[in-house]
Design an enzyme around this catalytic site. Structure first.
Site, PDB file in Angstrom:
ATOM      1  N   LYS A 173      54.426  59.671  91.021  1.00 33.27           N
ATOM      2  CA  LYS A 173      55.783  59.542  91.567  1.00 33.27           C
ATOM      3  C   LYS A 173      56.649  58.642  90.695  1.00 33.27           C
ATOM      4  CE  LYS A 173      54.320  60.419  96.332  1.00 33.27           C
ATOM      5  NZ  LYS A 173      54.151  59.873  97.700  1.00 33.27           N
ATOM      6  N   SER A 181      54.894  61.448 103.306  1.00 32.65           N
ATOM      7  CA  SER A 181      55.552  60.430 102.486  1.00 32.65           C
ATOM      8  C   SER A 181      57.075  60.499 102.527  1.00 32.65           C
ATOM      9  CB  SER A 181      55.077  60.550 101.031  1.00 32.65           C
ATOM     10  OG  SER A 181      55.411  61.806 100.498  1.00 32.65           O
TER      11      SER A 181
END
Length: 813
Positions: free
Chosen positions: A762, A719
Site C-alpha cells: 500500500k 481496510s
C-alpha cells in the site's frame, strides 16, 4: 410347372437345413428359359389362399427353399397342398407367438408358392420344399381352421410390376459380380458359384442373392417389399459391402492374433534355449541380475533397517521366475533403492561473503531472504549440523520467488531440484503408490532425490498454494506435512519405497502467491518470508542489470548494441505495466528489442539509443493510466489504499447525499465485508452525529450513496472502513478532503481503528500516486518500522486509534 424339372435341381445341388428357416442356394436353370420357368407371374389361384406363417427367413419369388416344419398346422397345410399342387401364401410372422397368429402379427407382403415336396427325414424331422412364384399382398384372414386362409391381391413391388428396365438388368449383373467376389474373399467353397455366374435375368440374379445372403428377417422383408429390382440390388450391394468390411476386419484381427501367438511361442522357445545355454555356461539371468545388485549394494552406505529390507527384497527376487511380470517389477524396485542417495552428500559453500555476492549478482534487493540464507549458513558452520530449515516465499507473481530458489542453490553450491505442485490433486503424487498396484511409481519428493543424486539438495516446491486439497484421492496438502516438518522428515515414508528415508538435510523452499490456500498446520511448519513487490526505483535497477541484457542476448544482440535510458524504462513501467513483479516489464522490453531485430534484418538503420517516441508504434497506446491522487481538495472524495494479487493500489471512495428517508446505498461491485464496513461507519456516524457537528434529523430525511469507481472490478475487505467514514462525514458537513492524504484501516462499532495487512504494498502504491501523507492504525506502526527506510522516503505517516482522529487531519475547514 413340371416337378420333374425341379427334381433335376435337387440332384445337381445339395440342400441343408441346420436351423428352422435357414436355407442354402439350390441350383436353378440357366438362361432366359430357366428364368421364365422359375417365375410364375399371376399364378392360377383363387382370391383366398392357405397362409403359411414362416419365421427366421423370407421366401423370394423364383427361389426354391427348404424349411424345417415343426408345427402341426403347418405340416398339415404342406401335405394337403402338395398332393393337389395348389398355390399357398407364405408370409413372415413378426413374432413367434403361436402357430395361428393374428393378422396384426403378419407382414403385409408375402410370396405365393407351391409345395414341391414334403420329406420325412431319418431323424424324425420333416422338411418342406417350397418354390416361390410371385409376390402378393395379404388382406384379411377369412378362416383359422384347420389352418389360416387369407385374401390375396397383387403386391405393389418389383415382382408384380412385370416390366424390367435397363437399370434393373445392369444392377443384376453388378450384384452377381460383387457377390461372387465376396464369396471368394471369405474362401467359401460354394458349389453354386458357377451357377450364380451363369444366371441371366435380373429377377433370378437379385432374388437368388437375396435368398442366399445372411441378413436378419426384417431386413430381408424390407428388400422383398421394394418397388424395383434396381432398389433391391442396391440394398443388397450395400449389405455385401458392409459384410466385406467386417470380413476384412475379422481377417486383420485373426492375422494379428496369429502373429502375436507366433511371437510369444518364438520368444518362449528362445528363452528356453537361452536358459539352457546359460546353464551350460555356468550362469542364469537371475544369477547375473542378483550379482549386479549385490555388487552395487556392497558399496552402499545406508541404515541397517534399509539394508535388512533390501536383503528381504533380494530373496523375494530370487524366488520369482523370470518369466513372470513381477520379476521385472521387483528388479526395478531394487534398482530404485540403490539409486537413492542414502548417505551421499554433496559439497556445499561455507563462505558467507561468496554466497552473498552470488545472490546479489542474480537478484536485486530481497535483502530479508538473502540475510536468512546467510544466517542458516552461519549456524551450519558453527554447529556442524546438517538440519536445514523449511522456508516459504510468499508474494505476488513475477517477483522472482522461483528463480530465487535456483539462485540460493547456486550460492550454496548445492544440487537444485524443482517440483511444480500446481494442480496436484492426488496424495499418491506426493507419497507414491503402493507396489501392489499395477504401474506403481514413487512420489515426487523421493523421485526428486533420485534426480538430485545427493541427500542435501535445495528442493523447491513451486506453487504450493495451488495444491488441490481435500478430494476423493486424498489430501496432498496433508501428505506434505511429514516432508516439511523438520522434526519428522528424518523418517519420511514413501508408499512405493516402503522404508523410512531421511530428508532432514534437504533445504526445502516453498513458493506461493497467497497463504489463504495453505493448510494452517502446514503453515505452522514453515518459516514464512514475504517477497513484496518492487518500487519504481527497484524495477529500474532490475531492468538495467538483468532484463535488458537478457533480452538483447536472446535476440542475438550484444549488450553494447542498444541502450535503454532511465526515461524510456520509466515510461514503460508507468504506462505499460501494472504489477508488483517485473514479468510484464520484461515482456514489453522484449517487444522493443525484437522490433529492433526486425528492422536490423530489413536493412533499416537503427539508432543505438532507444527513444520514447518509438515505444507507441511498437507497444501501442499506454495500457494503464498512472495512478495519481487528485490535484485539489474535494467534497466526499477520499483516497484509500488497497491490496491486490498484483500488489498495492489506491482506491477512491465517493459519497453524495440526496433527499429521502435516510437510506444507505452502495455501488461499485462491493463484497459483503466491504458493505459491512460501510454500514458500521454509517451507524457510528448516526450515533455520534452531534459530536461531528451534524444535525441528527438530517439522517431521517437524507439518503447517502457510497460508490467505488471501476465497477467491473470486484472489491472486498475491511481496510476501507476509515475511508468510507471520512467520505460520509465530508458529504454531510460539506467539508472538503485533502487530496494528498490516503488512508487504510478497519473500524469497529465503538469507533476504534484496527490494523490491516499489506502495508508495504500500500505504501508503494501511495508513492506511485504522489501521495505524501498516509493515515494508518497505531497498531500498524510496527509494520511501517519493519520496512526499509528508502521505501518510506517522501511520505509522512499518521497513526490513529479512533475514527474521530482522522477528521482534523484530512478535512479542510
Amino acid at each position: 410347372m413340371k416337378h420333374k424339372y425341379i427334381d433335376e435341381f435337387f440332384q445337381e445341388a445339395g440342400m441343408s437345413c441346420d436351423a428352422p428357416g435357414k436355407i442354402e442356394l439350390v441350383a436353378v436353370p440357366n438362361g432366359d428359359e430357366g428364368e421364365d420357368m422359375m417365375f410364375e407371374p399371376k399364378p392360377n389361384c383363387g382370391r383366398v389362399v392357405p397362409i403359411l406363417p414362416m419365421t427366421g427367413n423370407v421366401l423370394f419369388p423364383g427361389t426354391i427353399t427348404p424349411i424345417a416344419v415343426t408345427r402341426d398346422t403347418s405340416l398339415r397345410l404342406l401335405r394337403e397342398n402338395a398332393e393337389t399342387n395348389s398355390v399357398i401364401g407364405v408370409v413372415v410372422q413378426r413374432e413367434e407367438t403361436s402357430a395361428l397368429p393374428p393378422r396384426s402379427k403378419l407382414y403385409d407382403i408375402g410370396t405365393l408358392a407351391r409345395v414341391v415336396r414334403v420329406i420325412d427325414m431319418p431323424n424324425g424331422d420333416t422338411l418342406g420344399i417350397l418354390h416361390g412364384l410371385d409376390s402378393f399382398k395379404l388382406g384379411r384372414i377369412v378362416s383359422r381352421s384347420p389352418y389360416l386362409h387369407g385374401e390375396q391381391s397383387p403386391a405393389d413391388n418389383a415382382d408384380c410390376r412385370g416390366v424390367l428396365t435397363p437399370q434393373d438388368i445392369e444392377v443384376g449383373k453388378l450384384l452377381v459380380r460383387k457377390y461372387i467376389n465376396y464369396i471368394k474373399s471369405i474362401n467359401n467353397k460354394d458349389l453354386n458359384i458357377k451357377v450364380i455366374r451363369e444366371l441371366k435375368g435380373p429377377r433370378m440374379q437379385i432374388n437368388l442373392v437375396a435368398s442366399q445372403i445372411e441378413m436378419d428377417t426384417n431386413s430381408k422383408q424390407q428388400i422383398l417389399e421394394m418397388a424395383t429390382y434396381a432398389d433391391r440390388g442396391a440394398a443388397l450391394m450395400a449389405e455385401i459391402e458392409s459384410m466385406s468390411s467386417v470380413e476384412v476386419l475379422r481377417k486383420e484381427i485373426q492375422e494379428k492374433t496369429r502373429a502375436s501367438m507366433d511371437k510369444q511361442q518364438r520368444e518362449y522357445f528362445l528363452n528356453q534355449q537361452m536358459h539352457v545355454i546359460q546353464e551350460e555356461l555356468g550362469g542364469s539371468p537371475v544369477d547375473f541380475d542378483t550379482q549386479y545388485l549385490r555388487d552395487r549394494a556392497e558399496h552402499m552406505k545406508w541404515p541397517d533397517y534399509a539394508r535388512d529390507h533390501f536383503e528381504r527384497e533380494m530373496q523375494k527376487l530370487q524366488r520369482t521366475p523370470t518369466s513372470m511380470p513381477d520379476y521385472v517389477v521387483q528388479y526395478n524396485y531394487l534398482v530404485f533403492m540403490l539409486d537413492l542417495p542414502w548417505d551421499k552428500s554433496g559439497n556445499y559453500n561455507t563462505d558467507l561473503l561468496k554466497a552473498r555476492r552470488s545472490m546479489d549478482g542474480q537478484h536485486f534487493g530481497l535483502d530479508k531472504i538473502k540475510d536468512r540464507v546467510l544466517e542458516m549458513m552461519a549456524v551450519l558452520n558453527l554447529t556442524q549440523q546438517r538440519k536445514s530449515p523449511v522456508l516459504c516465499l510468499v508474494g505476488p507473481p513475477g517477483t522472482g520467488k522461483t528463480s530465487l530458489g535456483k539462485s540460493i542453490a547456486h550460492a550454496l553450491e548445492r544440487e537444485y531440484v524443482r517440483v511444480a505442485l500446481g494442480g496436484v490433486h492426488d496424495e499418491a503424487e506426493i507419497r507414491g503408490h503402493r507396489r501392489t498396484y499395477v504401474g506403481a511409481m514413487p512420489g515426487r519428493i523421493i523421485n526428486g532425490m533420485v534426480k538430485a543424486g545427493v541427500n542435501n539438495p535445495v528442493f523447491v516446491l513451486d506453487e504450493i498454494d495451488k495444491v488441490q486439497a481435500n478430494n476423493f484421492s486424498g489430501d496432498p496438502m496433508a501428505a506434505l506435512l511429514e516432508a516439511l516438518d523438520p522434526e519428522q522428515n528424518k523418517a519420511f515414508h514413501d508408499n512405493y519405497l516402503d522404508v523410512d528415508y531421511d530428508l532432514s538435510k534437504v533445504l526445502f523452499i516453498a513458493t506461493a502467491n497467497s497463504l489463504q490456500g495453505i493448510h494452517p498446520a502446514l503453515l505452522d511448519r514453515m518459516e514464512i518470508i514475504e517477497v513484496s513487490g518492487y518500487v519504481l526505483e527497484e524495477k529500474l535497477e532490475i531492468a538495467k542489470r538483468f532484463l535488458v541484457p537478457r533480452q538483447l542476448k536472446e535476440s542475438g544482440f550484444k549488450r553494447s548494441d542498444y541502450t535503454f535510458t532511465d526515461e524510456v524504462l520509466t515510461h514503460i513501467i508507468e504506462n505499460y505495466t501494472r504489477e508488483s513483479g517485473v514479468r510484464q516489464l520484461e515482456q514489453q522490453i522484449g517487444k522493443v528489442v525484437r522490433n529492433r531485430a526486425v528492422r536490423h534484418e530489413l536493412g533499416e538503420k537503427n539508432v543505438k539509443k532507444v527513444k520514447i517516441s518509438e515505444l507507441q508504434p511498437v507497444l501501442g497506446l499506454p495500457i494503464h493510466q498512472t495512478e495519481r491522487a487528485g490535484s485539489k481538495p474535494a467534497v466526499a472524495v477520499v483516497t484509500g489504499l488497497a491490496w491486490t494479487q498484483t500488489g498495492g493500489t489506491i482506491l477512491f471512495i465517493e459519497a453524495c447525499t440526496s433527499k429521502g428517508k435516510g437510506n444507505l446505498s452502495m455501488t461499485g461491485n462491493l463484497g459483503d465485508v466491504m458493505k459491512e464496513s460501510a454500514t458500521l461507519a454509517y451507524e457510528y456516524l448516526k450515533a455520534n452525529a452531534q459530536r461531528f457537528d451534524i444535525d441528527p434529523e438530517m439522517f431521517e430525511c437524507t439518503n447517502i450513496h457510497i460508490h467505488v469507481p471501476e465497477g467491473a472490478t470486484p472489491k472486498d475487505g475491511p481496510s476501507a472502513g476509515i475511508t468510507m467514514f471520512t467520505a460520509m462525514v465530508s458529504a454531510f458537513t460539506g467539508r472538503k478532503v485533502r487530496s494528498d492524504f490516503a488512508m487504510s484501516g478497519e473500524i469497529t462499532l465503538r469507533g476504534a481503528v484496527t490494523p490491516v495487512g499489506g502495508i508495504r504494498e500500500k505504501i508503494l502504491a501511495a508513492k506511485r500516486a504522489n501521495i505524501t501523507h498516509i493515515v494508518l492504525s497505531s497498531e500498524n506502526r510496527r509494520d511501517v518500522e519493519d520496512i526499509p527506510q528508502h521505501y518510506l522516503e517522501g511520505v509522512e505517516f499518521y497513526f490513529i486509534d479512533e475514527m474521530s482522529e482522522v477528521l482534523p487531519l484530512v478535512l479542510v475547514d
